[in-house]
Design a protein around this motif. Structure first.
Motif, PDB file in Angstrom:
ATOM      1  N   SER A  15       0.846  -1.182   0.000  1.00 38.74           N
ATOM      2  CA  SER A  15       0.000   0.000   0.000  1.00 38.74           C
ATOM      3  C   SER A  15       0.884   1.235   0.000  1.00 38.74           C
ATOM      4  CB  SER A  15      -0.921   0.012   1.228  1.00 38.74           C
ATOM      5  OG  SER A  15      -0.162   0.028   2.410  1.00 38.74           O
ATOM      6  N   GLY A  16       0.281   2.380  -0.339  1.00 38.74           N
ATOM      7  CA  GLY A  16       0.993   3.639  -0.233  1.00 38.74           C
ATOM      8  C   GLY A  16       1.389   4.293  -1.544  1.00 38.74           C
ATOM      9  N   ARG A  46      11.340  -2.260  -8.470  1.00 39.35           N
ATOM     10  CA  ARG A  46      10.456  -1.447  -9.288  1.00 39.35           C
ATOM     11  C   ARG A  46      10.652  -1.787 -10.756  1.00 39.35           C
ATOM     12  NH1 ARG A  46      13.222   4.523  -8.288  1.00 39.35           N
ATOM     13  NH2 ARG A  46      15.165   4.153  -9.466  1.00 39.35           N
ATOM     14  N   GLN A  47       9.577  -1.565 -11.500  1.00 36.83           N
ATOM     15  CA  GLN A  47       9.618  -1.812 -12.935  1.00 36.83           C
ATOM     16  C   GLN A  47       8.876  -0.705 -13.655  1.00 36.83           C
ATOM     17  OE1 GLN A  47       8.203  -5.677 -14.191  1.00 36.83           O
ATOM     18  NE2 GLN A  47       9.377  -5.548 -16.079  1.00 36.83           N
ATOM     19  N   ALA A  48       9.614   0.037 -14.458  1.00 37.54           N
ATOM     20  CA  ALA A  48       9.025   1.089 -15.279  1.00 37.54           C
ATOM     21  C   ALA A  48       8.657   0.499 -16.647  1.00 37.54           C
ATOM     22  CB  ALA A  48      10.011   2.238 -15.443  1.00 37.54           C
ATOM     23  N   PRO A  49       7.743   1.121 -17.365  1.00 40.93           N
ATOM     24  CA  PRO A  49       7.334   0.604 -18.681  1.00 40.93           C
ATOM     25  C   PRO A  49       8.537   0.439 -19.614  1.00 40.93           C
ATOM     26  CG  PRO A  49       5.819   2.294 -17.964  1.00 40.93           C
ATOM     27  CD  PRO A  49       6.950   2.294 -16.974  1.00 40.93           C
ATOM     28  N   GLY A  50       8.648  -0.733 -20.205  1.00 37.97           N
ATOM     29  CA  GLY A  50       9.726  -0.988 -21.148  1.00 37.97           C
ATOM     30  C   GLY A  50      11.073  -1.278 -20.522  1.00 37.97           C
ATOM     31  N   LYS A  51      11.117  -1.364 -19.195  1.00 35.04           N
ATOM     32  CA  LYS A  51      12.383  -1.611 -18.504  1.00 35.04           C
ATOM     33  C   LYS A  51      12.299  -2.881 -17.681  1.00 35.04           C
ATOM     34  CE  LYS A  51      13.973   3.169 -18.278  1.00 35.04           C
ATOM     35  NZ  LYS A  51      14.544   4.223 -17.391  1.00 35.04           N
ATOM     36  N   GLN A  52      13.475  -3.400 -17.323  1.00 39.66           N
ATOM     37  CA  GLN A  52      13.522  -4.582 -16.474  1.00 39.66           C
ATOM     38  C   GLN A  52      13.261  -4.207 -15.022  1.00 39.66           C
ATOM     39  OE1 GLN A  52      17.367  -6.464 -17.214  1.00 39.66           O
ATOM     40  NE2 GLN A  52      16.424  -7.844 -18.702  1.00 39.66           N
ATOM     41  N   LEU A 111      11.293  12.857  -4.554  1.00 38.13           N
ATOM     42  CA  LEU A 111      10.960  11.990  -5.680  1.00 38.13           C
ATOM     43  C   LEU A 111      11.169  12.709  -7.008  1.00 38.13           C
ATOM     44  CD1 LEU A 111       7.904  10.216  -4.122  1.00 38.13           C
ATOM     45  CD2 LEU A 111       9.848   9.043  -5.175  1.00 38.13           C
ATOM     46  N   LYS A 112      11.593  11.928  -7.997  1.00 38.71           N
ATOM     47  CA  LYS A 112      11.868  12.430  -9.334  1.00 38.71           C
ATOM     48  C   LYS A 112      10.976  11.695 -10.334  1.00 38.71           C
ATOM     49  CE  LYS A 112      16.777  12.916  -8.110  1.00 38.71           C
ATOM     50  NZ  LYS A 112      18.159  12.515  -8.473  1.00 38.71           N
ATOM     51  N   PRO A 113      10.729  12.294 -11.481  1.00 35.58           N
ATOM     52  CA  PRO A 113       9.905  11.601 -12.488  1.00 35.58           C
ATOM     53  C   PRO A 113      10.457  10.220 -12.843  1.00 35.58           C
ATOM     54  CG  PRO A 113      10.117  13.904 -13.058  1.00 35.58           C
ATOM     55  CD  PRO A 113      11.013  13.678 -11.873  1.00 35.58           C
ATOM     56  N   GLU A 114      11.768  10.076 -12.809  1.00 29.62           N
ATOM     57  CA  GLU A 114      12.363   8.778 -13.152  1.00 29.62           C
ATOM     58  C   GLU A 114      12.143   7.720 -12.075  1.00 29.62           C
ATOM     59  OE1 GLU A 114      13.865  11.762 -13.206  1.00 29.62           O
ATOM     60  OE2 GLU A 114      15.956  11.632 -12.504  1.00 29.62           O
ATOM     61  N   ASP A 115      11.589   8.102 -10.949  1.00 25.23           N
ATOM     62  CA  ASP A 115      11.219   7.120  -9.924  1.00 25.23           C
ATOM     63  C   ASP A 115       9.852   6.492 -10.226  1.00 25.23           C
ATOM     64  OD1 ASP A 115      12.574   9.357  -7.487  1.00 25.23           O
ATOM     65  OD2 ASP A 115      13.492   7.498  -8.221  1.00 25.23           O
ATOM     66  N   SER A 116       9.160   7.001 -11.210  1.00 23.94           N
ATOM     67  CA  SER A 116       7.844   6.471 -11.555  1.00 23.94           C
ATOM     68  C   SER A 116       7.961   5.024 -12.021  1.00 23.94           C
ATOM     69  CB  SER A 116       7.201   7.312 -12.658  1.00 23.94           C
ATOM     70  OG  SER A 116       6.984   8.638 -12.229  1.00 23.94           O
ATOM     71  N   ALA A 117       7.167   4.162 -11.436  1.00 23.61           N
ATOM     72  CA  ALA A 117       7.225   2.731 -11.749  1.00 23.61           C
ATOM     73  C   ALA A 117       6.184   2.010 -10.910  1.00 23.61           C
ATOM     74  CB  ALA A 117       8.608   2.167 -11.454  1.00 23.61           C
ATOM     75  N   VAL A 118       6.018   0.737 -11.202  1.00 21.40           N
ATOM     76  CA  VAL A 118       5.285  -0.133 -10.292  1.00 21.40           C
ATOM     77  C   VAL A 118       6.305  -0.689  -9.297  1.00 21.40           C
ATOM     78  CG1 VAL A 118       3.878  -2.202 -10.040  1.00 21.40           C
ATOM     79  CG2 VAL A 118       3.583  -0.723 -12.043  1.00 21.40           C
ATOM     80  N   TYR A 119       6.020  -0.532  -8.033  1.00 24.06           N
ATOM     81  CA  TYR A 119       6.908  -0.983  -6.982  1.00 24.06           C
ATOM     82  C   TYR A 119       6.382  -2.300  -6.402  1.00 24.06           C
ATOM     83  CZ  TYR A 119       9.589   3.324  -7.047  1.00 24.06           C
ATOM     84  OH  TYR A 119      10.420   4.361  -7.428  1.00 24.06           O
ATOM     85  N   TYR A 120       7.281  -3.271  -6.331  1.00 20.58           N
ATOM     86  CA  TYR A 120       6.932  -4.597  -5.845  1.00 20.58           C
ATOM     87  C   TYR A 120       7.702  -4.917  -4.567  1.00 20.58           C
ATOM     88  CZ  TYR A 120       5.109  -5.363 -10.567  1.00 20.58           C
ATOM     89  OH  TYR A 120       4.422  -5.260 -11.744  1.00 20.58           O
ATOM     90  N   VAL A 124       3.583   4.000  -8.496  1.00 11.58           N
ATOM     91  CA  VAL A 124       4.077   5.308  -8.058  1.00 11.58           C
ATOM     92  C   VAL A 124       4.286   6.158  -9.310  1.00 11.58           C
ATOM     93  CG1 VAL A 124       6.000   6.557  -7.022  1.00 11.58           C
ATOM     94  CG2 VAL A 124       5.169   4.436  -5.976  1.00 11.58           C
ATOM     95  N   THR A 125       3.630   7.299  -9.341  1.00 13.38           N
ATOM     96  CA  THR A 125       3.754   8.218 -10.469  1.00 13.38           C
ATOM     97  C   THR A 125       4.229   9.563  -9.946  1.00 13.38           C
ATOM     98  OG1 THR A 125       1.949   7.111 -11.640  1.00 13.38           O
ATOM     99  CG2 THR A 125       2.597   9.297 -12.415  1.00 13.38           C
TER     100      THR A 125
END
Length: 123
Positions: free
Chosen positions: A7-8, A38-44, A85-94, A119-120
C-alpha cells in the motif's frame, strides 16, 4: 498461503514524498530479507532497496540519500520512505520477501512477491 500486501503508492509531484508499506502474512516462520523492486514501462525490474532481518540495508545508487527502507520484524512488515521523488522514480513498486514458511511442522522456502503498487511522479 503467503500473501504480501502493498500500500501507499499514488501520484506525487516532483520533490514530494511517499511511504510504501508491505505486510506479509500466512504461514510465515521467518523472513530473512525483505526488499522493494520497481519496474518502469519498457524496462527490467530492478532492486531498489533491501533489508535483512538484522536490519542491514542495501540501496541502488540512484535512490541513495533519498529513500529509506525499514522493517518491523514483529509485524512482518517492510516500509519504503521515498523523499525528493523524481519523475524517473515512476514505476510499479513490488515487495519481495524470502525466508521460511511452516505448515503442520513442515518447513518450506519462502520466496514471495506482492501484487505491486503504482508510483507516479509528475507535475
Amino acid at each position: 498461503q503467503v500473501q504480501l500486501v502493498e500500500s501507499g503508492g499514488g501520484l506525487v509531484q516532483p520533490g514530494g514524498s511517499l511511504r510504501l508499506s508491505c505486510a506479509a502474512s500466512g504461514g510465515i516462520f521467518s523472513i530473512y530479507t525483505m526488499g522493494w523492486y520497481r519496474q518502469a514501462p519498457g524496462k527490467q525490474r530492478e532492486l531498489v532497496a533491501s533489508i535483512t532481518v538484522g536490519r542491514s540495508t542495501n540501496y541502488t545508487d540512484s535512490v541513495k540519500g533519498r529513500f529509506t527502507i525499514s522493517r518491523d520484524n514483529a509485524k512482518n512488515t517492510v516500509y519504503l520512505q521515498m523523499n525528493s521523488l523524481k519523475p524517473e522514480d515512476s514505476a510499479v513498486y513490488y515487495c519481495h520477501a524470502d525466508g521460511l514458511t511452516v505448515d503442520n511442522g513442515v518447513y518450506n522456502q519462502l520466496d514471495a512477491w506482492g501484487q505491486g503498487t503504482l508510483v507516479t511522479v509528475s507535475s
